[in-house]
Design a protein around this motif. Sequence first.
Motif, PDB file in Angstrom:
ATOM      1  N   ILE A   1     -28.659  10.386 -25.548  1.00  0.00           N
ATOM      2  CA  ILE A   1     -28.031   9.071 -24.724  1.00  0.00           C
ATOM      3  C   ILE A   1     -27.970   9.699 -23.348  1.00  0.00           C
ATOM      4  O   ILE A   1     -27.308  10.691 -22.763  1.00  0.00           O
ATOM      5  CB  ILE A   1     -26.277   9.080 -25.211  1.00  0.00           C
ATOM      6  CG1 ILE A   1     -26.471   8.820 -26.741  1.00  0.00           C
ATOM      7  CG2 ILE A   1     -25.908   8.085 -24.342  1.00  0.00           C
ATOM      8  CD1 ILE A   1     -25.110   8.747 -27.195  1.00  0.00           C
TER       9      ILE A   1
ATOM     10  N   ASN B   1     -18.493   6.289 -31.273  1.00  0.00           N
ATOM     11  CA  ASN B   1     -19.379   7.394 -31.961  1.00  0.00           C
ATOM     12  C   ASN B   1     -21.006   7.017 -31.443  1.00  0.00           C
ATOM     13  O   ASN B   1     -22.023   7.146 -32.219  1.00  0.00           O
ATOM     14  CB  ASN B   1     -19.266   7.181 -33.192  1.00  0.00           C
ATOM     15  CG  ASN B   1     -19.761   8.365 -34.092  1.00  0.00           C
ATOM     16  OD1 ASN B   1     -20.097   9.677 -33.496  1.00  0.00           O
ATOM     17  ND2 ASN B   1     -20.354   8.348 -35.356  1.00  0.00           N
TER      18      ASN B   1
ATOM     19  N   ASN C   1     -27.572  14.829 -27.685  1.00  0.00           N
ATOM     20  CA  ASN C   1     -28.399  13.728 -28.301  1.00  0.00           C
ATOM     21  C   ASN C   1     -29.084  12.922 -27.130  1.00  0.00           C
ATOM     22  O   ASN C   1     -29.532  13.324 -26.087  1.00  0.00           O
ATOM     23  CB  ASN C   1     -27.531  12.928 -29.193  1.00  0.00           C
ATOM     24  CG  ASN C   1     -27.432  13.690 -30.473  1.00  0.00           C
ATOM     25  OD1 ASN C   1     -28.412  14.270 -30.913  1.00  0.00           O
ATOM     26  ND2 ASN C   1     -26.325  13.554 -31.162  1.00  0.00           N
TER      27      ASN C   1
ATOM     28  N   GLU D   1     -27.634   9.109 -33.739  1.00  0.00           N
ATOM     29  CA  GLU D   1     -28.870   8.578 -33.222  1.00  0.00           C
ATOM     30  C   GLU D   1     -29.208   7.465 -34.026  1.00  0.00           C
ATOM     31  O   GLU D   1     -28.742   7.361 -35.188  1.00  0.00           O
ATOM     32  CB  GLU D   1     -29.825   9.651 -33.721  1.00  0.00           C
ATOM     33  CG  GLU D   1     -31.448   9.147 -33.273  1.00  0.00           C
ATOM     34  CD  GLU D   1     -32.408  10.464 -33.290  1.00  0.00           C
ATOM     35  OE1 GLU D   1     -33.436  10.137 -33.371  1.00  0.00           O
ATOM     36  OE2 GLU D   1     -31.978  11.447 -33.291  1.00  0.00           O
TER      37      GLU D   1
ATOM     38  N   ASP E   1     -29.663   2.783 -25.339  1.00  0.00           N
ATOM     39  CA  ASP E   1     -28.242   3.440 -24.863  1.00  0.00           C
ATOM     40  C   ASP E   1     -27.490   3.108 -23.891  1.00  0.00           C
ATOM     41  O   ASP E   1     -26.459   2.887 -23.592  1.00  0.00           O
ATOM     42  CB  ASP E   1     -28.316   4.984 -25.234  1.00  0.00           C
ATOM     43  CG  ASP E   1     -28.843   5.532 -26.575  1.00  0.00           C
ATOM     44  OD1 ASP E   1     -28.035   5.200 -27.606  1.00  0.00           O
ATOM     45  OD2 ASP E   1     -29.808   6.193 -26.490  1.00  0.00           O
TER      46      ASP E   1
ATOM     47  N   ASP F   1     -16.356   8.584 -21.285  1.00  0.00           N
ATOM     48  CA  ASP F   1     -16.105   9.330 -22.511  1.00  0.00           C
ATOM     49  C   ASP F   1     -15.337   8.736 -23.635  1.00  0.00           C
ATOM     50  O   ASP F   1     -15.703   9.034 -24.915  1.00  0.00           O
ATOM     51  CB  ASP F   1     -15.145  10.569 -21.999  1.00  0.00           C
ATOM     52  CG  ASP F   1     -16.061  11.466 -21.151  1.00  0.00           C
ATOM     53  OD1 ASP F   1     -17.468  11.603 -21.143  1.00  0.00           O
ATOM     54  OD2 ASP F   1     -15.588  12.380 -20.444  1.00  0.00           O
TER      55      ASP F   1
ATOM     56  N   ILE G   1     -17.728   6.488 -25.718  1.00  0.00           N
ATOM     57  CA  ILE G   1     -18.594   7.664 -26.584  1.00  0.00           C
ATOM     58  C   ILE G   1     -17.835   7.945 -27.830  1.00  0.00           C
ATOM     59  O   ILE G   1     -18.272   7.877 -28.904  1.00  0.00           O
ATOM     60  CB  ILE G   1     -18.993   8.642 -25.706  1.00  0.00           C
ATOM     61  CG1 ILE G   1     -20.028   8.080 -24.774  1.00  0.00           C
ATOM     62  CG2 ILE G   1     -19.766   9.435 -26.770  1.00  0.00           C
ATOM     63  CD1 ILE G   1     -20.569   9.219 -23.745  1.00  0.00           C
TER      64      ILE G   1
ATOM     65  N   LYS H   1     -25.910  12.968 -18.040  1.00  0.00           N
ATOM     66  CA  LYS H   1     -26.531  13.249 -19.606  1.00  0.00           C
ATOM     67  C   LYS H   1     -25.470  13.835 -20.355  1.00  0.00           C
ATOM     68  O   LYS H   1     -24.646  14.603 -20.140  1.00  0.00           O
ATOM     69  CB  LYS H   1     -27.513  14.250 -19.483  1.00  0.00           C
ATOM     70  CG  LYS H   1     -28.077  14.674 -20.840  1.00  0.00           C
ATOM     71  CD  LYS H   1     -29.348  15.216 -20.788  1.00  0.00           C
ATOM     72  CE  LYS H   1     -30.027  15.494 -22.312  1.00  0.00           C
ATOM     73  NZ  LYS H   1     -31.276  16.324 -22.386  1.00  0.00           N
ATOM     74  N   GLN H   2     -25.003  12.962 -21.505  1.00  0.00           N
ATOM     75  CA  GLN H   2     -23.878  13.379 -22.334  1.00  0.00           C
ATOM     76  C   GLN H   2     -24.520  13.894 -23.770  1.00  0.00           C
ATOM     77  O   GLN H   2     -25.023  13.410 -24.383  1.00  0.00           O
ATOM     78  CB  GLN H   2     -22.973  11.915 -22.792  1.00  0.00           C
ATOM     79  CG  GLN H   2     -22.114  11.453 -21.647  1.00  0.00           C
ATOM     80  CD  GLN H   2     -21.076  12.385 -21.322  1.00  0.00           C
ATOM     81  OE1 GLN H   2     -20.538  12.990 -22.377  1.00  0.00           O
ATOM     82  NE2 GLN H   2     -20.570  12.676 -20.064  1.00  0.00           N
ATOM     83  N   GLY H   3     -23.800  15.121 -24.044  1.00  0.00           N
ATOM     84  CA  GLY H   3     -23.751  15.651 -25.255  1.00  0.00           C
ATOM     85  C   GLY H   3     -25.656  16.064 -25.277  1.00  0.00           C
ATOM     86  O   GLY H   3     -26.231  16.334 -24.380  1.00  0.00           O
TER      87      GLY H   3
ATOM     88  N   LYS I   1     -22.691   9.266 -29.861  1.00  0.00           N
ATOM     89  CA  LYS I   1     -23.668  10.462 -30.056  1.00  0.00           C
ATOM     90  C   LYS I   1     -24.628  10.275 -31.065  1.00  0.00           C
ATOM     91  O   LYS I   1     -25.523  11.106 -31.164  1.00  0.00           O
ATOM     92  CB  LYS I   1     -22.812  11.623 -29.845  1.00  0.00           C
ATOM     93  CG  LYS I   1     -22.083  11.985 -28.446  1.00  0.00           C
ATOM     94  CD  LYS I   1     -21.641  13.146 -28.536  1.00  0.00           C
ATOM     95  CE  LYS I   1     -21.015  13.195 -27.016  1.00  0.00           C
ATOM     96  NZ  LYS I   1     -20.477  15.006 -27.101  1.00  0.00           N
TER      97      LYS I   1
END
Length: 484
Positions: free
Chosen positions: A349, A376, A347, A380, A404, A369, A372, A343-345, A378
């Motif tokens: 994704i 950009n 948000n 919505e 995503d 990374d 991402i 799980k990234q960040g 991250k």
Amino acid sequence: MQRKEQTFGKYRLGKTLGKGYQAKVKICYAPNNKVYAVKIFKRTHSEEKNTKALIQEAGHLTQLKHENLVNLVEILKKEQYIKKNGETYYTMGIVLELCTKGELFDYLLHSGKFTEEQTRYYFKQLISGLQYLHTNNVCHRDLKPENILLDENFNLKIADFGFSARLDGKDGSGFLKSSLGTEGYMAPEINEKKAYIGSAVDLFSAGIILFIMFTGHPPFHKALDSDPYYKLLITDRNSTFWEAHSRNKEKGFFSNDFMNLINSILAYEPQNRITLAELISHPWMKGKCSSNAEIKAAFATRHKQVVEKMDEEKKKKQAEKQNKDNQEISIETNDNENKDKLKQGGNNIIYAAKNKFRSVEDSSQAEIDNLIATYNLKVERFVAPYNEQEDFKQNDIFLNLQPDQILLTLLKHQNEFSQKIALSNDTYKLKCCKTDQNGELVEFNIEIKKNEESNISVITFNKKSGDYYQYLEIVKQIHTFLEA
């Protein structure tokens, strides 16, 4: 112990010929050893949905039989499907004539355009099948080289009646309203979301196929006034249209009769188009035509070319897959939660669990990374809704994955299908372009949508410019790695 043979009802099953959203098609062998093709509906769809699709496709075929149609053999309403691994379930299917020499599309793609005599031979067969359909109050609505098959004697057969309808319409008015078909072959009235006459749009599609058979490329990208080529026909600049298409062709390549026939078939206003009866007596139709013996001799050679090139492509894909497998990078995580997902960040994704979506999982963390940050990811994004009745196209890909995840996979593989890519700031839309083997630019859009009814993600494609066949090859590449 694994079974060596799979069956569907009384039929023994052979190799898979093709797969689609609703069903897959396999060779099948009857108890008397006659060989057919069977379309087996997937159990992932509801029985109601499969029944509707079966009736849509086979309903008209039960009343039809013609030498230039892929004729119905049997409808299987509920039969046991036993797979190679021993798994069994009940589903429905359609048994059809088997056309052993494949799609007309593959001959055009792999062996090139036809001579005028060969073109006339096949166009006459296409019109014969079409006339029979229209006489029996049926229109096809999805005529294209991929839906035209060749039998063992290289005779033409119209296939895939999934979009067929009664000519008189649901209300008996003679007009149809569903926006169906394949974009490059649709008549302008369908593209403009107008009510239309089924026979007129079928004939329009047939005219595009005629042009492609003779030239090896389509007359335009889309029948709208925004298309530079079709706009010439809309605005009565036919001479300019033919001058543009005569470039890089020998002098006199297009006869006056051929140009007149195409102009008449592809007219913007349906009432200005030639009728089937008028077409049959058109001077171009009376020109020299190949005999069946000549077709058999010429297309036996073409068929060998097609098989060789398709085998080359298959081996190339297998080699690429093997190379990819050999270079896989395993992602190791330290805690139990990260073994299940990445799980990234903060948000929305979320990337797939192990073995659920290998294309993402096999990427290194640094690669993820980097993608991402570069795009950009991250932010919505808005997911456009997908209406199957209105939006469906033959090349759509249906995946039970989050947008995503699909977007990240497309970006990860972008060098395989695009030289330059531009991602929308707030939607799942990608603008792509690639130079084909002839040095010409193919531009197209990819958009990830969501079918709200089934919660399935759908990847849609839209060609903007460039060669149609090269575009389809690119789309096939994308299908390969997304469906792996």
